[in-house]
Design an enzyme around this catalytic site. Structure first.
Site, PDB file in Angstrom:
ATOM      1  N   LYS A 128     -26.230   3.293  -2.730  1.00 10.76           N
ATOM      2  CA  LYS A 128     -26.196   4.617  -3.373  1.00 10.76           C
ATOM      3  C   LYS A 128     -26.186   4.530  -4.895  1.00 10.76           C
ATOM      4  O   LYS A 128     -26.708   5.419  -5.578  1.00 10.76           O
ATOM      5  CB  LYS A 128     -25.000   5.425  -2.869  1.00 10.76           C
ATOM      6  CG  LYS A 128     -23.638   4.860  -3.217  1.00 10.76           C
ATOM      7  CD  LYS A 128     -22.531   5.726  -2.622  1.00 10.76           C
ATOM      8  CE  LYS A 128     -21.140   5.199  -2.968  1.00 10.76           C
ATOM      9  NZ  LYS A 128     -20.064   6.041  -2.368  1.00 10.76           N
ATOM     10  N   GLY A 149     -18.770  -0.724  -2.480  1.00  9.74           N
ATOM     11  CA  GLY A 149     -19.798   0.296  -2.273  1.00  9.74           C
ATOM     12  C   GLY A 149     -21.160  -0.077  -2.812  1.00  9.74           C
ATOM     13  O   GLY A 149     -22.143   0.648  -2.560  1.00  9.74           O
ATOM     14  N   TYR A 185       0.843  -1.187   0.000  1.00  4.71           N
ATOM     15  CA  TYR A 185       0.000   0.000   0.000  1.00  4.71           C
ATOM     16  C   TYR A 185       0.888   1.250   0.000  1.00  4.71           C
ATOM     17  O   TYR A 185       1.303   1.757   1.043  1.00  4.71           O
ATOM     18  CB  TYR A 185      -0.922   0.029   1.216  1.00  4.71           C
ATOM     19  CG  TYR A 185      -1.916  -1.111   1.312  1.00  4.71           C
ATOM     20  CD1 TYR A 185      -2.210  -1.911   0.213  1.00  4.71           C
ATOM     21  CD2 TYR A 185      -2.561  -1.380   2.514  1.00  4.71           C
ATOM     22  CE1 TYR A 185      -3.120  -2.955   0.306  1.00  4.71           C
ATOM     23  CE2 TYR A 185      -3.480  -2.420   2.619  1.00  4.71           C
ATOM     24  CZ  TYR A 185      -3.747  -3.208   1.509  1.00  4.71           C
ATOM     25  OH  TYR A 185      -4.650  -4.245   1.619  1.00  4.71           O
TER      26      TYR A 185
END
Length: 334
Positions: A231, A226, A75
């Site tokens: 959404k 997500g 990362y």
């Protein structure tokens, strides 16, 4: 599993033993890939976060009962480890008792790179001990046994506390655990993709093997990038604004969103019942559907996202609701 309260009376949420280790962790940790500062190919998956935002995310997570953080060498080439360490160090006593998990990147390497890179991991973490060191992928020039032999030496030297793996098959988990047993150790965890819309580990032997061996499952991508927030179902135009890498997931295609709508609608209904959000209900399913076996590491790119995460530990779905969501999720595949 135990529930704890701190000296101020604030509920510090549930704690459960992480697999075969002595670590008592919150069911949710914080995934820290997004702290990569845009460095390296993997780090470009997320926007660059300001130091004050990272500090706010870590503070909010701790205040909400999360007591562990998952990062990795890959990362940002260590930038995430550094950013996490800086935030924890800035918080002083508020970070007391926090635990850090990181990972060794095996691709194009041999097991011999594990001891050669551990001091760099510790340097990047700036005094924070490595409570869990994981092999990030099953692909290297060495066997799982060879990797575990090197990890065991690090435990014996006091440089790490526990050993985990990531993306390992059931057979490779067994190989890793067998190798560690020869050193008087056990495999602690296997970090894999797992969520309501991706339940492959329930069918390929990974979850069953984890339960048999006492190995914890650490679920990454717990909200299917997500999708389980709902959404994108409410406003499909949002798909245009997501990063190109995330768009590769078929879950964002119109047909897939239509297929998963019944599940997302039920998540929203249960959210109303529990005073939560659909994503919190999806996370709650993940950490309760298999007893204490599964932990999850949602990320957060804003402090409000971290607040969203922690509330997922503030209630518990009923057994009937857990089963109902699993059935609805199965129908999404048809």
């Amino acid at each position: 599993m135990v529930e704890q309260t701190d000296t101020t009376g604030v509920n510090t949420q549930l704690r459960r033993r992480l697999g075969n280790s002595d670590l008592e962790l919150s069911p949710l940790g914080l995934g820290c890939w997004q702290f990569s500062k845009g460095s390296g190919m993997v780090g470009k998956f997320w926007p660059v976060l300001a130091d004050e935002d990272i500090l706010g995310i870590v503070r909010t997570s701790l205040e909400g009962g999360i007591n562990w953080f998952d990062t990795a060498e890959v990362y940002g080439g260590g930038k995430s480890e550094e950013a996490l360490a800086d935030a924890l160090n800035s918080l002083g006593n508020a970070a007391s008792g926090a635990h850090v998990a990181t990972k060794w990147w095996p691709i194009m390497r041999t097991a011999g790179s594990i001891p050669r890179t551990i001091d760099e991991r510790l340097r990047r973490l700036k005094g924070w001990p490595i409570d869990l060191h994981q092999v990030h992928q099953p692909y290297s020039f060495s066997s799982a046994a060879a990797e575990m032999n090197e990890m065991a030496k690090l435990v014996q030297q006091g440089k790490i506390r526990h050993v985990g793996v990531s993306n390992f098959s059931a057979a490779r988990m067994r190989e890793a655990d067998k190798a560690l047993r020869a050193h008087g150790l056990r495999l602690t965890s296997n970090q894999v993709k797992y969520n309501l819309l991706d339940r492959r580990i329930e069918h390929n032997g990974v979850l069953d093997t984890a339960k048999e061996l006492g190995v914890a499952i650490i679920a990454y991508s717990p909200l299917e990038q997500g999708v389980l927030t709902g959404k994108f179902h409410s406003n499909p135009e949002l798909v245009r604004g997501i990063a190109a890498g995330r768009k590769l997931s078929g879950s964002f295609k119109p047909a897939a969103l239509a297929r998963t709508r019944p599940l997302v609608d039920r998540l929203a209904e249960l959210a109303g019942k529990y005073g939560a959000s659909p994503s919190q209900v999806a996370l709650n399913w993940l950490i309760h559907a298999n007893g204490d076996t599964v932990f999850a590491i949602p990320g957060a790119s804003k402090p409000r996202h971290a607040q969203e995460n922690v509330h997922a530990m503030a209630f518990k779905l009923s057994s009937d609701e857990l089963q109902e969501l699993a059935v609805l999720a199965d129908r999404c595949k048809r």
